[in-house]
Design an enzyme around this catalytic site. Structure first.
Site, PDB file in Angstrom:
ATOM      1  N   LYS A 198      55.908  50.544  39.144  1.00  0.00           N
ATOM      2  CA  LYS A 198      56.355  51.219  37.922  1.00  0.00           C
ATOM      3  C   LYS A 198      57.505  50.460  37.264  1.00  0.00           C
ATOM      4  CE  LYS A 198      53.242  54.269  38.537  1.00  0.00           C
ATOM      5  NZ  LYS A 198      53.241  55.581  39.126  1.00  0.00           N
TER       6      LYS A 198
HETATM    7  C1  LIG Z   1      52.457  56.682  39.806  1.00  0.00           C
HETATM    8  C2  LIG Z   1      52.256  57.999  39.161  1.00  0.00           C
HETATM    9  C3  LIG Z   1      52.580  59.214  39.784  1.00  0.00           C
HETATM   10  C4  LIG Z   1      52.907  59.345  41.238  1.00  0.00           C
HETATM   11  O1  LIG Z   1      53.892  58.608  41.704  1.00  0.00           O
HETATM   12  P1  LIG Z   1      53.934  58.038  43.205  1.00  0.00           P
HETATM   13  O2  LIG Z   1      55.342  57.589  43.303  1.00  0.00           O
HETATM   14  O3  LIG Z   1      52.943  56.940  43.273  1.00  0.00           O
HETATM   15  O4  LIG Z   1      53.619  59.155  44.116  1.00  0.00           O
HETATM   16  C5  LIG Z   1      52.472  60.379  39.041  1.00  0.00           C
HETATM   17  N1  LIG Z   1      52.039  60.368  37.786  1.00  0.00           N
HETATM   18  C6  LIG Z   1      51.678  59.242  37.163  1.00  0.00           C
HETATM   19  C7  LIG Z   1      51.210  59.318  35.751  1.00  0.00           C
HETATM   20  C8  LIG Z   1      51.754  58.024  37.839  1.00  0.00           C
HETATM   21  O5  LIG Z   1      51.337  56.910  37.235  1.00  0.00           O
END
Ligand SMILES: *Cc1c(COP(=O)(O)O)cnc(C)c1O
Length: 447
Positions: A198
């Site tokens: 991210k």
């Molecule tokens: C990555 C993501 C999540 C979840 O996050 P994690 O840290 O991978 O559990 C939730 N919502 C969206 C839109 C995401 O892209």
């Protein structure tokens, strides 16, 4: 401009070594030192560093409370419990998102109703939200998809009118602004993924943020038992202190918190550089037929933060009907990463149609609905979500503003679009577009 496409034997558009322009996450000495310090002190499971990170995060966002979690999935689960989702409640969520925007609702005895997306913003369509509201609707899950802030003015108006909670999933849009105000500060509560792919990568982790003391404490009751003795002030919650109400342990690993503290310090600067680089890339492609930027209008005060998983919008009708598969294949041949599609429409997956997760004798999606109520949405019910895969494609995610490099990549896209006619004769192969998880696709795209 005529020039031979690389796919047909010509020279590649991208000739230079991209260096570290795509490298992610960027691991600095300062991050290494911060993580090593926690590791050497053996404080991975304490919460002192996490609480510092939470304070910094809340200050950065401009909210009262931030609660660290071990994943973004957990942060959003806590947010759902925080606003009081329980048996039979429905949340309205876009069908085009990562599953962790909604799937946790099953374990709360609730369910999800999907809304369609807007074909330009790719975010939940406020007009469609209204059509999905029932007497059981409790909350709207807003996803600022691929960094694009959703239409918060319209969404907040609907929420007010129908007395609904708003949860913002900011996992793609850390630091993005909607009309000058940071996303995550509009709704009742927000969740951020901090996993390594991210735009604010901290290892593996998540952050829940809110201004609402009750939501904050409910989240603590739910999955943070180690804080019950000092963080719970509300009597009804204190009565159940000591054990996690959800049966979950959602504490953030302090290696993540240590990394997060450093990341946050440099994020505004990094974000500004990414924004400059990505806007430069799209400026170079302004007016090229067949492809459009997925970005907010300039001067609107709305921004894409760190531009997580940037995509473009494809108009095959402007390229003689050239398939997106052939288009992307030709761009890749030029040396630029490009794959078609985004997250697949969730409402069509068996988990939202037929699967009985908890042995209740019926699909979990409808197990807690009143008798006779079936919220499932068959193919055809969300037309934009169902047709978006062949309308979007990934573009390179530049982490640095290096104009000469970006120009070569932009040229790859321009060259393919301008020479599309040469590709039409061989345009017979079809591939797959989209996936259930984005990170895999980005990796496959090669950035
Ligand atoms: C990555 C993501 C999540 C979840 O996050 P994690 O840290 O991978 O559990 C939730 N919502 C969206 C839109 C995401 O892209």
């Amino acid at each position: 401009m005529k020039s031979k496409l690389a796919l047909l034997g010509g020279e590649k558009a991208v000739q230079s070594d991209p260096g570290d322009i795509f490298s992610w996450p960027i691991i600095t000495k300062e991050i290494e030192e911060a993580v090593l310090e926690v590791l050497r002190a053996g404080k991975m499971s304490d919460i002192d560093v996490t609480m510092k990170f939470e304070k910094a995060f809340a200050e950065w966002l401009g909210v009262k409370y931030a609660l660290g979690h071990n994943t973004g999935t957990a942060a959003l689960h806590s947010a759902m419990f925080g606003v009081g989702i329980g048996k039979g409640d429905e949340i309205i969520c876009p069908s085009i998102t990562y599953w962790a925007s909604c799937l946790q609702v099953y374990s709360l005895r609730g369910t999800v109703v999907f809304a369609d997306i807007d074909p330009e913003t790719l975010c939940i369509d406020p007009n469609d939200i209204v059509k999905r509201i029932t007497p059981r609707t409790k909350a709207i899950m807003v996803v600022h998809y691929l960094g694009m802030p959703a239409d918060m003015d319209a969404i907040m108006k609907i929420a007010e009118e129908y007395d609904l909670k708003v949860i913002e999933d900011c996992s793609h849009a850390h630091g993005a602004l909607y009309k000058g105000k940071m996303v995550g500060t509009f709704g009742d509560v927000a969740g951020f993924s901090l996993m390594s792919g991210k735009s604010l990568p901290c290892g593996e982790g998540g952050m829940m943020t809110t201004d609402d003391r009750r939501i904050y404490e409910r989240a603590i009751a739910f999955g943070h038992y180690a804080r019950h003795n000092f963080a719970l002030t509300l009597e009804d919650l204190k009565a159940g202190a000591g054990l996690p109400w959800g049966g979950y342990k959602y504490r953030m690993n302090q290696l993540t918190s240590a990394m997060g503290l450093v990341q946050l310090k440099y994020y505004p600067k990094l974000m500004a550089e990414i924004d400059r680089a990505m806007n430069y890339f799209w400026d170079l492609l302004e007016g090229v037929p067949g492809i459009r930027a997925h970005r907010p209008p300039k001067g609107s005060g709305t921004t894409k933060g760190g531009w997580y998983a940037p995509h473009g919008i494809y108009h095959s009708e402007e390229l003689g009907g050239l398939s997106i598969y052939r288009f992307c294949e030709a761009v890749r041949a030029e040396g630029a990463p490009c794959v078609p599609g985004c997250n697949l429409p969730l409402h069509l997956h068996p988990l939202f149609n037929t699967i009985d997760v908890y042995n209740e004798g019926k699909p979990t999606r409808i197990a807690n609905c009143p008798p006779g109520v079936d919220v499932r949405q068959p193919p055809g019910s969300l037309p934009v979500s169902e047709s978006i895969q062949e309308r979007v494609f990934t573009v390179p995610w530049f982490k640095h503003y290096r104009p000469e490099i970006i120009e070569e990549y932009a040229y790859a896209f321009r060259k393919v679009a301008e020479n599309y006619q040469d590709l039409l004769p061989g345009d017979t192969k079809r591939g797959t577009a989209g996936g259930w998880g984005m990170t895999r696709m980005i990796r496959e795209a090669g950035t």
